[in-house]
Scaffold this active site. Sequence first.
Site, PDB file in Angstrom:
ATOM      1  N   ASP A 478       9.820   4.542   3.613  1.00 49.87           N
ATOM      2  CA  ASP A 478       8.004   4.277   4.975  1.00 49.87           C
ATOM      3  C   ASP A 478       9.184   4.397   5.785  1.00 49.87           C
ATOM      4  O   ASP A 478      10.149   4.851   6.401  1.00 49.87           O
ATOM      5  CB  ASP A 478       8.179   2.859   4.764  1.00 49.87           C
ATOM      6  CG  ASP A 478       7.386   2.407   5.566  1.00 49.87           C
ATOM      7  OD1 ASP A 478       6.188   2.652   5.626  1.00 49.87           O
ATOM      8  OD2 ASP A 478       6.807   1.248   5.097  1.00 49.87           O
ATOM      9  N   ASP A 548      -2.190   1.640   5.503  1.00 48.74           N
ATOM     10  CA  ASP A 548      -2.047   0.769   5.289  1.00 48.74           C
ATOM     11  C   ASP A 548      -3.870  -0.733   5.179  1.00 48.74           C
ATOM     12  O   ASP A 548      -3.173  -1.777   4.801  1.00 48.74           O
ATOM     13  CB  ASP A 548      -1.154  -0.238   6.282  1.00 48.74           C
ATOM     14  CG  ASP A 548       0.182   0.008   6.284  1.00 48.74           C
ATOM     15  OD1 ASP A 548       0.486  -0.399   5.529  1.00 48.74           O
ATOM     16  OD2 ASP A 548       1.047  -0.469   6.719  1.00 48.74           O
TER      17      ASP A 548
HETATM   18  C1  DGJ Z   1       4.201  -0.592   5.853  1.00 47.82           C
HETATM   19  C2  DGJ Z   1       3.516  -0.128   4.944  1.00 47.82           C
HETATM   20  O1  DGJ Z   1       2.602   0.913   5.229  1.00 47.82           O
HETATM   21  C3  DGJ Z   1       3.322  -1.315   4.083  1.00 47.82           C
HETATM   22  O2  DGJ Z   1       2.609  -0.955   2.841  1.00 47.82           O
HETATM   23  C4  DGJ Z   1       5.014  -2.245   3.818  1.00 47.82           C
HETATM   24  O3  DGJ Z   1       5.278  -0.753   2.313  1.00 47.82           O
HETATM   25  C5  DGJ Z   1       5.545  -2.631   4.931  1.00 47.82           C
HETATM   26  N1  DGJ Z   1       5.725  -1.112   5.706  1.00 47.82           N
HETATM   27  C6  DGJ Z   1       6.767  -3.078   4.648  1.00 47.82           C
HETATM   28  O4  DGJ Z   1       7.562  -3.139   5.913  1.00 47.82           O
END
Ligand code: DGJ
Length: 734
Positions: A478, A548
């Site tokens: 990430d 997200d």
């Molecule tokens: C952003 C990601 O896109 C989410 O799926 C998740 O992993 C969060 N970060 C965790 O902090």
Amino acid sequence: MIRYYDEEHMFCLDTEHCSYQFEIKYGRYLLHRYYGRKISSPIRGIAGRNLGKNYSSLHPDYEHPEYSPDMELFEFPLEGRGDYRNPAFRGRRKDGSPVFDFVFSNYTISNGLIAAEGLPSVYSENLDNAETLDVVCRDDHTGLELHLLYGVLPEYDAIIRWAVMINKGHQIQTVERFMGFCLEFPDSEYDMITMEGAWAREHHQKRRTIGTGTTSISSTRGLSSHQYNPSAIICRKETTEDSGEAYGFSLLYSGNFRIEAEAGPYGTLRCLMGINDDTFSWNIASGASFTTPQTVFVMSSSGLNGFSQKFHRLIRERIIRGEYRDRERPILLNNWEATYFDFDHKTLVEIADSASQMGMELFVLDDGWFGNRNDDKSALGDWIENKKKLSEGLIGLSREIHQRGMKFGLWFEPEMVSPSSRLIKEHPEWVLGTLEESLSLGRNQLVLNLALEEVQKFIITTLTSILNESEIDYVKWDANRSISEYSSRKFSGDQQGELSHRYVLGLYHILDVLTRRFPHVLFEGCAGGGGRFDLGILAYMPQFWTSDNTDAVSRLKIQSGASLFYPSVSMGAHVSDVPNHQVGRYSSLEFRSSVAMSGNLGYELDIRSLSEEEREIISYDIAFYKKWRRIIQYGKFYRLSPINSCCGVGENEEFSWMFVSPDEKKAVLFWFRRLHVPSVPPSIVRMRGLNTEFTYLETNLGETFKGDELMYSGIVVPQPLGDFTSWIAEFSAV
Ligand code: DGJ
């Protein structure tokens, strides 16, 4: 195939259906002549764009006064000598002059595709008949040697362009702009399509008419960005999903980029793409070189679907690499929206139990497993498991997950650091930015300077030991903030302009080492969702978390937009809870599943609290997905256009798409409707890619149809009542 025609002084680069041609004019200038449907020999008709005398035209070449740079099409346009459009290159010689004059010198053709040094590259395999053309130009004033590189992948109808500058002079030279891709068109009557948006609203398809002047998209966020994807399609106004010309290009780069489409004053269109010069400068020392990222481009004369299919195949087979390239991707359960930071060993094992009973294959432990990370304010950089949450440690947890027949995956955000972390106390100089007291926080975190070797080593060693110690099959990588302060305490003044690119090179080095070291691990990219979904990342990580936003209604636009370039196998798509956590919307489980099943299926909800009926639906969907997975992930994909648009039904309310097996014997159709509109004609979907000779059984209706009927007349969609409804139809040739 690449050929040079001596008499015509023309290079002809042919793929299976397309030709790309350019000329060496007067033995010096590289003039673009043609890119489009295949032509069997060098073109003659429109060679030379001499428009006659013009008041403002300049003539830098005294021997050839008819040569006027402002009106020509170039392979690598330069400024300062009569071409007033956007240049591919800008620099400053040691003597301060901005004028460079790169003149053709020689060329070589070699077998196979050459990789761009230190950067992700398109690759070829033995039977591809791929070739690379290296055209060398020299600037006598500085000793700079410019290599324009063209990779040709005939079977994929793809051409790859990039450039290398070698300093063969004695003095350092400064580059301020260096676009490795230039594609010129003789007319500018085109539209431009891009994928745009913001966090949780990525990849929305945006089509605009190219007007006068420059149409441009770019990123200065350090990541390719949620806002603009580093890809664009240039197409005719009449181009639809199924007909018309479409020329598309995408940059293998994950940092700051720029795309410019400039309609010139004499009716031409110039497209440039490369590293964004707003945040870039580079000093090339004597004997050193600089390599631009690659751009891959493809042309289709059968509409946007034809274009997307070529791009999908290219990404699946010649950008994605490694063990997972051709493998079906596991159905995962991610604990993020189920628990956020609040979990312990027992909860995770309970979730995994339910997941495995329903047929899920991979359990992913997301953020919050390390340090004292109980919210997003702390611990990034301190990658030590939190024993209060994970009583058995990562080793114990990963083993227990494996005992349940599932794979185990883990989340990391290696590029970032929390201000209160131990890491930052030990190494404040590792953080990006020089003004400690006023560094911008994004999601409460700072960015590590990946350009520093010691930071690269730290990330590689940390991940290596965690991956070695526990049984980890998958990594979610990430990156949750944009980069802001482009400076480093460890860089000298004249190096600071190099930082944004050096960061990306550092990232690629780390990914290269780790993905080679752990070939069995499936890596999934993520940047707060789709903030760095690009070909550069896909060269290391074969899939990406598309957004997200897990709301299925929002996902219709996100996924169909992303499908312009990206194949379904690269797109993470999860079924989540209702009301949806990002937008608060309710939609049925069937609807949510159908949208997620159109990509790389996963689940992201607390499955322990599901009703028996919901568990049955999910088990059924998983079995269904496994049956169709090969075709959904590796088959041919078509976006289908609604044919009714009465009373608001149609484009924005209905979406449908389908996947077809390579032998055309099997196809699965997904249809979605957002809001129900009463008293309108039934929705009819005209399918694509079927065999006109075959008869297909649609298993749910129990009826047979001829392929030609399904494609030319279409199939009437049963009209369910309610909003956010979907329909899936399964076809098998009988
Ligand atoms: C952003 C990601 O896109 C989410 O799926 C998740 O992993 C969060 N970060 C965790 O902090």
